[in-house]
Design an enzyme around this catalytic site. Structure first.
Site, PDB file in Angstrom:
ATOM      1  N   HIS A  14       0.845  -1.202   0.000  1.00  0.00           N
ATOM      2  CA  HIS A  14       0.000   0.000   0.000  1.00  0.00           C
ATOM      3  C   HIS A  14       0.877   1.248   0.000  1.00  0.00           C
ATOM      4  CE1 HIS A  14      -0.372   1.408   4.468  1.00  0.00           C
ATOM      5  NE2 HIS A  14       0.779   0.849   4.273  1.00  0.00           N
ATOM      6  N   CYS A  33       5.646   6.385   4.590  1.00  0.00           N
ATOM      7  CA  CYS A  33       4.485   5.617   4.100  1.00  0.00           C
ATOM      8  C   CYS A  33       3.975   6.152   2.766  1.00  0.00           C
ATOM      9  CB  CYS A  33       3.346   5.651   5.120  1.00  0.00           C
ATOM     10  SG  CYS A  33       3.780   4.835   6.662  1.00  0.00           S
ATOM     11  N   HIS A  39       5.172   0.174  -0.267  1.00  0.00           N
ATOM     12  CA  HIS A  39       5.795  -0.708   0.711  1.00  0.00           C
ATOM     13  C   HIS A  39       4.679  -1.670   1.137  1.00  0.00           C
ATOM     14  CE1 HIS A  39       3.840   2.229   3.297  1.00  0.00           C
ATOM     15  NE2 HIS A  39       3.889   1.350   4.263  1.00  0.00           N
ATOM     16  N   HIS A  41       3.008  -4.854   4.169  1.00  0.00           N
ATOM     17  CA  HIS A  41       2.891  -5.369   5.529  1.00  0.00           C
ATOM     18  C   HIS A  41       2.357  -6.802   5.528  1.00  0.00           C
ATOM     19  CE1 HIS A  41       3.565  -1.444   7.360  1.00  0.00           C
ATOM     20  NE2 HIS A  41       2.682  -0.919   6.539  1.00  0.00           N
ATOM     21  N   ASP A  79      -5.216 -10.405  -0.218  1.00  0.00           N
ATOM     22  CA  ASP A  79      -3.938 -11.071   0.052  1.00  0.00           C
ATOM     23  C   ASP A  79      -3.035 -11.038  -1.181  1.00  0.00           C
ATOM     24  OD1 ASP A  79      -2.049 -12.546   1.534  1.00  0.00           O
ATOM     25  OD2 ASP A  79      -2.718 -14.402   0.595  1.00  0.00           O
ATOM     26  N   HIS A  80      -1.785 -10.637  -0.970  1.00  0.00           N
ATOM     27  CA  HIS A  80      -0.818 -10.518  -2.058  1.00  0.00           C
ATOM     28  C   HIS A  80      -1.304  -9.534  -3.125  1.00  0.00           C
ATOM     29  CE1 HIS A  80       1.068 -13.905  -0.077  1.00  0.00           C
ATOM     30  NE2 HIS A  80       2.146 -13.697  -0.808  1.00  0.00           N
ATOM     31  N   GLU A 126      -1.176  -3.773  11.998  1.00  0.00           N
ATOM     32  CA  GLU A 126      -0.319  -3.417  10.866  1.00  0.00           C
ATOM     33  C   GLU A 126       1.137  -3.752  11.194  1.00  0.00           C
ATOM     34  OE1 GLU A 126      -0.479   0.452   8.120  1.00  0.00           O
ATOM     35  OE2 GLU A 126       0.884   0.668   9.816  1.00  0.00           O
TER      36      GLU A 126
END
Lengths: 136, 136, 136, 136, 136, 136
Positions: A14, A33, A39, A41, A79-80, A126
């Site tokens: 994100h 960020c 980047h 998480h 996801d991913h 997070e």
């Protein structure tokens, strides 16, 4: 009334930024960020539901059913993935953990009611130092 | 001979893919890790060094010095970054955890020797279920 | 209304005892926690705040601002300190985790209100088996 | 009003099934948890009590007293036991985590009141992905 | 040479006892682990393999392949099972964690060699306080 | 040859300083760890032993025996104590985690040999970010 919580996990990229801000303003407000190259998480998601125990099964809800629903409505979509670009329920929203918790709540609330139980909270880690909770 | 380990953390985006592969081949080999829009992780890095205890201080190494070095040589270059696009020591390499461990070893080995101690291992958790270790 | 939690950590020495008790009475009431030569802990502090998400940033509060405030008001005063002897907001109080939670709440409440959000809870782990929560 | 939580652990065998169901029905409703030869878990139990801090000791309750009570009323009866066959407070109940939380609440509530404090919640982790909470 | 570790989990019942011992002797040697009605655990299994990184993929081994193999050879045979009664590779052995580690090593070694890599260690947590490692 | 690890925990106060250093020098070398009023930690100790599995019991060593020995030789001497002032095996040594690991090794080695097994390593976590290992 009993409360049961299911943990699921997802990994995603994100970026926090506003198009109408200059790069400097984005850096000032969102810090690293706001990196334009993204980047990511390992997010941990805790979904808590509440209701009455079924005296026949001793269950509030079959956890396999609940897990499958969370996977279909949330995990498979995020996801991913890139939260800013690819996740339909985050379209046109800042990709903050706060908005993620609200977005996931909205994804789940109606389907969970359909199981005869009530969504109580959505909690997202997070990182090991930060988490957000939303109770509707 | 004593061993001391320092944990540092970083969040980054990455993607596993080969340009010369078709999208289908990339998906077959790398699965959802090949998503062109990136995904990311909270990486945990464990750097283990070894050597003799200084009888004067009782230290193998001052952990503040070691932590500062890891931050300068590794964390500042990779935290909140895109591993494929922005990390100099990962240029032209597959952004796998295996290569990350080797890349971080090479970033640290000489500087740690300069402290009079020896780098023993670099260990990286990509998730709670997977980690990689490299001993040089 | 959304809830966000920030974890910070501190290491400190303390002792549980009452001057007006005999050594035997202190040992009876407080056990080995009354050791006159002190003992200590790695405390984990979880500060939870609540409020509305800012639609512009997607944030309840900038976590760097919140973290900096917790560090200034709490961590710098207590980390690597003796709670009984050196921590101004614990003066003349029993150095129990219960009082620590209340003391930290009082340290933070007004400053957090100044950010336009509300302090919801202070939670402290003294060990993996014991934690205290205070909601004001 | 302050809240304090004590963690205790126990290992036990159990099985989810109904005698009046066929084996197929048991498998359909309870899956591999219905295995007639039992399976087991490392359960984590979190007991939260609430009340006022004693100004003399700085304690809500002496944690040794609370821990001893939980051990006597719960842990000694269930640790290294078969929940279906050997645990008196689970007799004639489905050995689900939901019923376990309610059963442990009933074991503890009166004794904890006897300490001048109030039982607030019983939380049980059956695995890192699932936990149940009961508030009476 | 690089090392990669995959974590998998299973829940199982077991009992430590010798048929030729009296009940008293079993209790003396194995304590409450000898309970004839069984007890159980959430076991955590860490399988570490070693080898050279494939320069084409950046992988030592595809973790999905490794995970699938561990599930087929170990998890499906032991998860939600009774180790003493139902697990073929534990037949006629004491159901100790030590023997479990050796049994799982033997289950995996040949298949992992078939992937062109080498099994390095099998590590099993029986509880947060106890774990066993076997290196062949 | 099999390896088994037992975790034990202790809480203690300590201080890093040299009497022959000025306060400034102590602060420069040891930072806030040199605070004259002490600070403290929740230490986690992992003792690993190795040897052959007893074919009769399936055990390398009875973990209750090992745990009892670690408690007698180490935990009772250091838990809720001041490492600099009260721990006999740390007399006249810097109270660093490195020296602690060596001191605990020396406390345990002979007694563990007396059980017919071999001490393999002593590992101590001072915080979630730092740990030390000693192999003799």
């Amino acid at each position: 009334m009993i409360y049961i919580t299911r943990r699921e996990r997802f990994n995603a990229a994100h970026r926090l930024f506003k198009e109408e801000y200059s790069d400097e303003k984005n850096m000032e407000v969102f810090g690293k960020c706001s990196n334009p190259n993204w980047h990511g998480h390992n997010y941990e998601l805790f979904v808590t539901v509440k209701g009455d125990v079924d005296p026949e099964t001793g269950f509030l809800v079959n956890l396999k059913t609940l897990s499958k629903m969370i996977r279909e409505k949330v995990i498979e979509k995020i996801d991913h993935k890139n939260i800013n670009l690819e996740v339909d329920f985050m379209k046109n929203k800042m990709a903050s953990t706060e908005n993620l918790a609200i977005g996931i709540w909205n994804q789940l609330e109606k389907s969970i009611s359909g199981l005869g139980i009530t969504l109580y909270s959505v909690k997202i880690y997070e990182s090991e130092n930060n988490f957000v909770e939303y109770f509707g």
